[in-house]
Design a protein around this motif. Sequence first.
Motif, PDB file in Angstrom:
ATOM      1  N   HIS A  28       0.834  -1.215   0.000  1.00 52.40           N
ATOM      2  CA  HIS A  28       0.000   0.000   0.000  1.00 52.40           C
ATOM      3  C   HIS A  28       0.868   1.263   0.000  1.00 52.40           C
ATOM      4  N   LYS A  29       2.082   1.142   0.521  1.00 49.53           N
ATOM      5  CA  LYS A  29       2.998   2.305   0.528  1.00 49.53           C
ATOM      6  C   LYS A  29       3.901   2.298  -0.713  1.00 49.53           C
ATOM      7  N   ASN A  30       3.500   1.515  -1.714  1.00 48.08           N
ATOM      8  CA  ASN A  30       4.195   1.479  -3.018  1.00 48.08           C
ATOM      9  C   ASN A  30       5.573   0.840  -2.990  1.00 48.08           C
ATOM     10  N   GLY A  31       5.794  -0.066  -2.020  1.00 49.56           N
ATOM     11  CA  GLY A  31       6.993  -0.886  -2.072  1.00 49.56           C
ATOM     12  C   GLY A  31       6.791  -1.995  -3.101  1.00 49.56           C
ATOM     13  N   THR A  32       7.895  -2.535  -3.635  1.00 54.03           N
ATOM     14  CA  THR A  32       7.813  -3.714  -4.507  1.00 54.03           C
ATOM     15  C   THR A  32       8.121  -4.904  -3.612  1.00 54.03           C
ATOM     16  N   VAL A  33       7.090  -5.735  -3.370  1.00 50.38           N
ATOM     17  CA  VAL A  33       7.188  -6.671  -2.253  1.00 50.38           C
ATOM     18  C   VAL A  33       7.401  -8.115  -2.713  1.00 50.38           C
ATOM     19  N   THR A  34       8.381  -8.765  -2.119  1.00 55.97           N
ATOM     20  CA  THR A  34       8.605 -10.197  -2.319  1.00 55.97           C
ATOM     21  C   THR A  34       8.340 -10.889  -0.974  1.00 55.97           C
ATOM     22  N   ILE A  35       7.541 -11.946  -1.007  1.00 56.03           N
ATOM     23  CA  ILE A  35       7.256 -12.682   0.234  1.00 56.03           C
ATOM     24  C   ILE A  35       7.975 -14.032   0.178  1.00 56.03           C
ATOM     25  N   CYS A  36       8.784 -14.301   1.185  1.00 51.28           N
ATOM     26  CA  CYS A  36       9.518 -15.572   1.234  1.00 51.28           C
ATOM     27  C   CYS A  36       8.980 -16.441   2.364  1.00 51.28           C
ATOM     28  N   HIS A  37       9.168 -17.744   2.229  1.00 51.47           N
ATOM     29  CA  HIS A  37       8.652 -18.690   3.216  1.00 51.47           C
ATOM     30  C   HIS A  37       9.522 -19.937   3.200  1.00 51.47           C
ATOM     31  N   SER A  38       9.048 -20.990   3.866  1.00 54.93           N
ATOM     32  CA  SER A  38       9.924 -22.153   4.045  1.00 54.93           C
ATOM     33  C   SER A  38      10.169 -22.920   2.736  1.00 54.93           C
ATOM     34  N   HIS A  39       9.386 -22.649   1.698  1.00 57.88           N
ATOM     35  CA  HIS A  39       9.602 -23.332   0.416  1.00 57.88           C
ATOM     36  C   HIS A  39      10.395 -22.470  -0.575  1.00 57.88           C
ATOM     37  N   THR A  40      10.761 -21.273  -0.152  1.00 56.77           N
ATOM     38  CA  THR A  40      11.494 -20.361  -1.042  1.00 56.77           C
ATOM     39  C   THR A  40      12.872 -20.939  -1.358  1.00 56.77           C
ATOM     40  N   LYS A  41      13.192 -20.948  -2.643  1.00 60.11           N
ATOM     41  CA  LYS A  41      14.523 -21.419  -3.061  1.00 60.11           C
ATOM     42  C   LYS A  41      15.492 -20.237  -3.058  1.00 60.11           C
ATOM     43  N   ASN A  42      16.734 -20.507  -2.774  1.00 63.14           N
ATOM     44  CA  ASN A  42      17.786 -19.476  -2.782  1.00 63.14           C
ATOM     45  C   ASN A  42      17.381 -18.227  -2.001  1.00 63.14           C
TER      46      ASN A  42
END
Length: 281
Positions: free
Chosen positions: A179-193
Amino acid sequence: MAILLKGKEVSARIKDELKEETAKMKTRGINPGLAVIIVGDDPASRVYVNNKKKACEYCGINSYEYALPKETTEAELLKLIDELNNDPKISGILCQLPVPKHIKEQSIINAINPNKDVDAFHPVNVGKIMTGDYDFVPCTPAGVMELIKESGIDVNGKECVVVGRSNIVGKPMSMLLLHKNGTVTICHSHTKNLAEKTKKADILVAAVGIPNFITGDMIKEGAVVIDVGINRIAPKKLVGDVEFESAEKVAAAITPVPGGVGPMTIAMLMKNTLKAAEINN
Ligand code: NDP
């Protein structure tokens, strides 16, 4: 050496403002009240509940504690919530999580009147956060955003990486940054690298629940690092999800644990309670 984002100091300022606001509300005949339910005897939950009560006292908000035995049934808990939903002296209701395993967490969340849902966990409030038109925001992500704002950090156009996708922290955190215009990546336990992703972050939020999980070599030079984690590694030793010693050498700014995001969470709970008092008046 990174600048410390001292949530403890910022939250103290916010609580002072809220104290004044509460006093003004009282002159208009509005008496904010927070009901805090705790089921069982989890020591960490007890500490959190006590801190919430103390903050209420400080801000002039009436707090009502409902300490229930761990054998409490789901039906009994739902009955209490129904009573509190209909009680005019209660502006906000919070059920300290986790609840014992025989109680379905989502049933409890769903039972709280969305207008009294100061944790913002009810599906109605979750939906509103998605659209960006909301009354309540979950206290931890709200606290992070407030700390970022107070520290003069602009999210607009920044690469934001959130590690963790829980309903309580990771997901709403990501939406608020968006909402504040960030470019957002969400990582979790299945995220590679994972390190490849975190190293791209201008603003890195760690909400994983693993002590010292994010190390300095996973952080971009000059990044803002927000450590949501609270991990007790010894009776009197709390650490975050970020390894502070290596991270502070690389980051431009970092939140300490304790004294960073934790106190902001409680200040935001107070803020949500005042908002609830206005809405329910
Ligand atoms: P959850 O356990 O609900 O979520 C943890 C998240 O971390 C999950 O999304 C999980 O992924 C992800 N994760 C776990 N392992 C890895 C891994 N190896 N790599 C990448 N991601 C991983 O925790 P919460 O969100 O409730 O809390 C996170 C932390 O924040 C805890 O330390 C908690 O104590 C603290 N906290 C602090 C608050 C404060 O006021 N400061 C308030 C609330 C929480 P997946 O979804 O795939 O399982």
